[in-house]
Motif scaffolding. Structure first.
Motif, PDB file in Angstrom:
ATOM      1  N   MET A  39       0.899  -1.112   0.043  1.00 24.65           N
ATOM      2  CA  MET A  39      -0.056  -0.098   0.002  1.00 24.65           C
ATOM      3  C   MET A  39       1.062   1.185  -0.190  1.00 24.65           C
ATOM      4  O   MET A  39       0.493   2.306  -0.751  1.00 24.65           O
ATOM      5  N   ILE A  43       0.629   4.253  -2.775  1.00 24.39           N
ATOM      6  CA  ILE A  43       0.411   5.667  -2.421  1.00 24.39           C
ATOM      7  C   ILE A  43       1.364   6.375  -2.738  1.00 24.39           C
ATOM      8  O   ILE A  43       1.279   7.410  -3.221  1.00 24.39           O
ATOM      9  N   ALA A  73      -5.669   7.590  -0.651  1.00 22.81           N
ATOM     10  CA  ALA A  73      -5.657   6.651   0.219  1.00 22.81           C
ATOM     11  C   ALA A  73      -7.151   6.427   0.647  1.00 22.81           C
ATOM     12  O   ALA A  73      -7.586   5.147   0.896  1.00 22.81           O
ATOM     13  N   SER A 178      -5.296   4.418   6.562  1.00 19.79           N
ATOM     14  CA  SER A 178      -4.947   4.608   5.193  1.00 19.79           C
ATOM     15  C   SER A 178      -4.471   6.015   5.106  1.00 19.79           C
ATOM     16  O   SER A 178      -3.560   6.254   4.646  1.00 19.79           O
ATOM     17  N   ALA A 182      -0.828   7.461   4.070  1.00 23.41           N
ATOM     18  CA  ALA A 182      -0.479   8.714   3.105  1.00 23.41           C
ATOM     19  C   ALA A 182       0.491   9.788   3.785  1.00 23.41           C
ATOM     20  O   ALA A 182       1.476  10.241   3.109  1.00 23.41           O
TER      21      ALA A 182
END
Length: 333
Positions: A39, A43, A73, A178, A182
């Motif tokens: 992830m 991002i 995100a 999330s 970010a």
């Protein structure tokens, strides 16, 4: 020789590296627990659009990067939570869209391509005082929130369905993870670069998992490994004139490789010393022949943790004690 460490640019670089080394693995621990290790990489590619937008408009690339990264995100989490796409697919959709949008905006900015290099691969030696202040503030927020809300964030990361059934607002905390990812990516883009930020979020976690068992200990150890890797990497890069971001990642990777044998040895010793009650282990049948072997820490067979009990490898089988209506016996499987 030591004068270099006291140079103003070097002090700024060390501060930025330190806060990045703490924040990135701290948030990365949640991503690993959620099985979204990439992830940070996704991002990071979305953030390229934010940086390019700042270069195009003449505003602060850091500010636009944070805004775009947070929006991206949240979109990833929204797509994943809606069930219309898996987490990996949601990452891929925005992954390519972010990098493509960034390249288009950079081309429109004219001379922005050169400036973008510092964000893609890191440029910690040229970081400005204002950027250091922003990095410290954002990293501090990510660290404080990640530690203060650890029970809730761990609950949704470990078992989202159970957390939701327990009344925990799972979507909110998933979205918060999330957003923290970010923010962390935005902090780390000047230190290790957007293309390498995911490595600093994941490698220290993988290193700490070799030695730890609880989530809290894993997270704190990962932050410690990340801090050491960031500081050692930035100092080595300064003295050897190497790219700081790549050097930090290579130091973190070297730490994982060097500690792997020790971690493997500790895991084997931990399994062999699992608490065991010999009286709880009755006779059992194996290959239709009764024998009176009792498994335990000193029996010479390999102990394997299996849920809430211990299996022992014996004659090519894993023996586990179970309780049924006819008493206790061993299962072979």
């Amino acid at each position: 020789m030591w004068e270099l460490l006291y140079a103003p640019f070097m002090i700024r670089a060390i501060i930025a590296a330190a806060v990045t080394g703490l924040a990135a693995p701290g948030v990365g621990t949640y991503l690993v627990q959620r099985r979204l290790s990439l992830m940070g990489d996704g991002i990071g590619h979305i953030t390229v659009t934010g940086v390019a937008l700042g270069l195009l408009t003449g505003t602060s690339p850091t500010f636009t990067a944070v805004v775009v990264a947070v929006i991206g995100a949240l979109l990833i989490e929204l797509i994943r939570a809606s069930g219309r796409a898996s987490g990996d697919l949601a990452l891929a959709l925005l992954f390519y869209g972010g990098i493509a949008g960034g390249l288009v905006l950079v081309q429109m900015a004219g001379n922005g391509a050169f400036a973008l290099q510092g964000y893609l691969f890191g440029s910690i030696a040229t970081i400005a005082p204002d950027d250091v202040v922003v990095s410290v503030i954002l990293a501090g927020i990510a660290i404080v929130v990640g530690l203060a809300l650890m029970p809730q964030l761990f609950a949704v990361s470990n078992d989202e369905e159970f957390a939701r059934a327990s009344g925990v607002p799972a979507w909110f905390y998933n979205a918060l993870i999330s957003v923290l990812a970010a923010v962390t990516v935005s902090v780390a883009m000047r230190t290790v670069g957007l293309l390498l930020v995911s490595a600093l979020m994941i490698i220290p976690v993988a290193t700490s998992q070799q030695f730890t068992r609880s989530f809290r200990t894993t997270m704190l150890a990962a932050m410690g490994f990340g801090l050491v890797a960031a500081l050692v990497g930035v100092v080595v890069s300064a003295y050897l004139n190497l790219p700081p971001g790549a050097t930090i990642v290579l130091v973190a990777l070297a730490g994982f490789v060097v500690t792997s044998p020790v971690g493997l040895l500790l895991q084997r010793r931990r399994r062999a010393r699992v608490p065991f009650d010999p009286e709880a282990l009755p006779l059992h049948e194996e290959a239709l022949e009764a024998h009176r072997h009792v498994h335990g820490p000193g029996c010479g067979h390999v102990a394997v943790e299996h849920g809430d009990h211990v299996d022992y490898v014996h004659d090519g089988h894993r023996h586990a004690v179970h309780v049924t209506g006819d008493g206790k016996h061993y299962d072979e499987h």
